[in-house]
Design an enzyme around this catalytic site. Structure first.
Site, PDB file in Angstrom:
ATOM      1  N   ASP A   1       7.765  -1.878   7.858  1.00 29.31           N
ATOM      2  CA  ASP A   1       8.816  -1.492   6.912  1.00 29.31           C
ATOM      3  C   ASP A   1       9.823  -2.639   6.859  1.00 29.31           C
ATOM      4  O   ASP A   1      10.796  -2.669   7.606  1.00 29.31           O
ATOM      5  CB  ASP A   1       9.471  -0.181   7.396  1.00 29.31           C
ATOM      6  CG  ASP A   1      10.352   0.448   6.325  1.00 29.31           C
ATOM      7  OD1 ASP A   1      10.611  -0.226   5.303  1.00 29.31           O
ATOM      8  OD2 ASP A   1      10.789   1.596   6.520  1.00 29.31           O
TER       9      ASP A   1
ATOM     10  N   ARG B   1       5.158  11.820  -4.284  1.00 32.63           N
ATOM     11  CA  ARG B   1       4.732  10.875  -3.234  1.00 32.63           C
ATOM     12  C   ARG B   1       3.587  10.013  -3.752  1.00 32.63           C
ATOM     13  O   ARG B   1       2.437  10.451  -3.819  1.00 32.63           O
ATOM     14  CB  ARG B   1       4.284  11.655  -1.995  1.00 32.63           C
ATOM     15  CG  ARG B   1       3.711  10.794  -0.896  1.00 32.63           C
ATOM     16  CD  ARG B   1       4.733   9.922  -0.208  1.00 32.63           C
ATOM     17  NE  ARG B   1       5.734  10.718   0.475  1.00 32.63           N
ATOM     18  CZ  ARG B   1       6.934  10.246   0.843  1.00 32.63           C
ATOM     19  NH1 ARG B   1       7.245   8.970   0.651  1.00 32.63           N
ATOM     20  NH2 ARG B   1       7.818  11.028   1.434  1.00 32.63           N
TER      21      ARG B   1
ATOM     22  N   GLU C   1       7.036  -3.618  -2.970  1.00 29.99           N
ATOM     23  CA  GLU C   1       8.061  -3.139  -3.895  1.00 29.99           C
ATOM     24  C   GLU C   1       8.972  -4.270  -4.362  1.00 29.99           C
ATOM     25  O   GLU C   1       9.711  -4.835  -3.556  1.00 29.99           O
ATOM     26  CB  GLU C   1       8.915  -2.080  -3.184  1.00 29.99           C
ATOM     27  CG  GLU C   1       8.088  -1.045  -2.437  1.00 29.99           C
ATOM     28  CD  GLU C   1       8.922  -0.224  -1.449  1.00 29.99           C
ATOM     29  OE1 GLU C   1      10.145  -0.098  -1.662  1.00 29.99           O
ATOM     30  OE2 GLU C   1       8.356   0.278  -0.472  1.00 29.99           O
TER      31      GLU C   1
ATOM     32  N   ARG D   1      14.793   9.014  -9.372  1.00 30.73           N
ATOM     33  CA  ARG D   1      13.396   9.446  -9.215  1.00 30.73           C
ATOM     34  C   ARG D   1      13.261  10.971  -9.231  1.00 30.73           C
ATOM     35  O   ARG D   1      12.134  11.475  -9.195  1.00 30.73           O
ATOM     36  CB  ARG D   1      12.771   8.860  -7.950  1.00 30.73           C
ATOM     37  CG  ARG D   1      13.401   9.316  -6.648  1.00 30.73           C
ATOM     38  CD  ARG D   1      12.652   8.748  -5.454  1.00 30.73           C
ATOM     39  NE  ARG D   1      13.266   9.134  -4.192  1.00 30.73           N
ATOM     40  CZ  ARG D   1      12.676   9.058  -3.017  1.00 30.73           C
ATOM     41  NH1 ARG D   1      11.436   8.608  -2.935  1.00 30.73           N
ATOM     42  NH2 ARG D   1      13.289   9.423  -1.915  1.00 30.73           N
TER      43      ARG D   1
ATOM     44  N   HIS E   1       9.139   1.171  -6.229  1.00 30.33           N
ATOM     45  CA  HIS E   1       8.533   1.497  -4.922  1.00 30.33           C
ATOM     46  C   HIS E   1       7.009   1.705  -5.088  1.00 30.33           C
ATOM     47  O   HIS E   1       6.489   2.809  -4.880  1.00 30.33           O
ATOM     48  CB  HIS E   1       9.204   2.769  -4.408  1.00 30.33           C
ATOM     49  CG  HIS E   1       9.072   3.042  -2.955  1.00 30.33           C
ATOM     50  ND1 HIS E   1       7.855   3.169  -2.325  1.00 30.33           N
ATOM     51  CD2 HIS E   1      10.007   3.227  -1.995  1.00 30.33           C
ATOM     52  CE1 HIS E   1       8.060   3.432  -1.046  1.00 30.33           C
ATOM     53  NE2 HIS E   1       9.358   3.471  -0.820  1.00 30.33           N
TER      54      HIS E   1
HETATM   55  O1  TA6 Z   1      10.536   1.384   0.975  1.00 26.83           O
HETATM   56  C1  TA6 Z   1      10.292   1.757   2.279  1.00 26.83           C
HETATM   57  C2  TA6 Z   1      11.033   3.045   2.577  1.00 26.83           C
HETATM   58  O2  TA6 Z   1      12.404   2.892   2.347  1.00 26.83           O
HETATM   59  C3  TA6 Z   1      10.701   3.452   4.007  1.00 26.83           C
HETATM   60  O3  TA6 Z   1      11.768   3.279   4.901  1.00 26.83           O
HETATM   61  C4  TA6 Z   1      10.120   4.835   3.908  1.00 26.83           C
HETATM   62  O4  TA6 Z   1      10.789   5.838   4.482  1.00 26.83           O
HETATM   63  C5  TA6 Z   1       9.776   4.952   2.440  1.00 26.83           C
HETATM   64  O5  TA6 Z   1      10.581   4.090   1.716  1.00 26.83           O
HETATM   65  C6  TA6 Z   1       9.616   6.311   1.787  1.00 26.83           C
HETATM   66  O6  TA6 Z   1      10.812   6.916   1.471  1.00 26.83           O
HETATM   67  P1  TA6 Z   1      10.840   8.378   0.890  1.00 26.83           P
HETATM   68  O7  TA6 Z   1      12.298   8.704   0.688  1.00 26.83           O
HETATM   69  O8  TA6 Z   1      10.089   8.357  -0.417  1.00 26.83           O
HETATM   70  O9  TA6 Z   1      10.170   9.272   1.895  1.00 26.83           O
END
Ligand code: TA6
Length: 315
Positions: A213, A67, A272, A90, A168
């Site tokens: 988002d 994260r 991103e 990932r 991301h």
């Molecule tokens: O890029 C934004 C997103 O797709 C959000 O919708 C949010 O949930 C985030 O990524 C994180 O995703 P993850 O799968 O890493 O919890």
């Protein structure tokens, strides 16, 4: 890998014994990238200040993605397909590519320290996404401390395949309510909080006072993130990646994530570089390239007075 007397690449063990590569530049900036996910988890400037956000609750344990930092979303962004959210690259262990194919001669590698990573699908991966590929990622630290990620994805299959993609990136910010993003105003976006309906952004810079988002479409190649409190501006330059996602989970979603602190949303912002609206299709033998370049500069350096337009106009 590039190592000379002035530059260095170190391969070492990180959290939970996971392998990571540290790139160090002579003026003091550094980058750390885990082979697990080819995941950049640290980018420090020449003062040793961390520029990326990684959650204090991040779990460095496969198969959970890390994260924070820069997860790579491939071959699927979010839930836009049959795979797990953001695809599988990932949470795969990549290898160091000691003999990558040459970059075009115009790519300048002097005074840069870099590492090349490689991902190829396993038999198990081919069961969930039946397409052979070679994904090469070059992580480069430039002489001014800039961080460049260059992805080269080649179709090594006998049939075409299609994918979506995002870097991301979690930027570290002093206080989300003091941040604004320049370069996305008046653009169309898909709102992930409203069934991905299409809207047009109004007004000036984007500021933050609740969950966001959004997938901004066909964006300029340069986006600026101004952190007023820190007097720091991040500049994102991108190539081959028309879209840009902006995400902050805010308080409620933050509390719902096990690997994210309740208040940490105040200190991060994801911007991103992505290819989402128009998925990329590669025919057999074809290669796609997508590049993201990040720099962090004192706000006054570019603008004199925090003028974001000047940030975006400067090269
Ligand atoms: O890029 C934004 C997103 O797709 C959000 O919708 C949010 O949930 C985030 O990524 C994180 O995703 P993850 O799968 O890493 O919890």
């Amino acid at each position: 890998m590039s190592t000379t007397e002035n530059k260095s690449v170190e391969i070492t063990k990180g959290i939970n014994g996971l392998e990571k590569v540290i790139l160090r530049e002579i003026h003091g900036s550094s980058v750390e990238v885990y082979l697990y996910g080819a995941h950049v988890t640290s980018w420090k400037n020449d003062q040793g200040e961390e520029l990326l956000f990684v959650s204090s609750k991040a779990i460095f344990k496969p198969p959970k993605p890390i994260r924070g930092g820069i997860p790579i979303c491939f071959p699927q962004f979010s839930n836009l397909g049959p795979l797990e959210a953001h695809g599988f690259s990932r949470n795969r262990v990549w290898t160091i590519d000691l003999d990558p194919p040459a970059f075009p001669p115009n790519v300048n590698v002097t005074n840069r320290v870099y590492v090349d990573l490689l991902l190829k699908p396993t038999e198990e991966d081919l069961k969930i996404w039946p397409h052979s590929f070679e994904y090469r990622l070059r992580v480069t630290l430039g002489p001014a401390g800039d961080l460049m990620l260059t992805s080269r994805i080649r179709n090594t299959d006998g049939k075409p395949f299609t994918f979506t993609f995002a870097y991301h990136t979690y930027f570290s910010v002093s206080d989300i309510s003091e941040v604004r993003v320049e370069g996305l105003e008046t653009l169309d976006y898909l709102d992930n909080l409203k069934n991905r309906e299409r809207y047009t952004e109004q007004g000036d810079a984007i500021t933050f006072e609740s969950e966001i988002d959004k997938i901004y479409l066909s964006t300029p190649t340069k986006i600026a993130i101004l952190d007023h409190e820190k007097k720091r501006t991040f500049v994102v330059r991108k190539d081959g990646l028309p879209d840009a996602v902006v995400w902050n989970p805010w308080d409620k979603k933050a509390k719902a994530m096990a690997d994210f602190g309740d208040d940490e949303y105040k200190h991060m912002l994801c911007v991103e570089a992505a290819a989402i609206e128009k998925p990329i299709t590669l025919k057999p033998g074809e290669e796609w390239k997508g590049r993201q370049e990040l720099s962090a500069v004192p706000s006054s350096y570019c603008s004199g007075q925090l003028d974001p337009n000047k940030v975006l106009q400067s090269s």
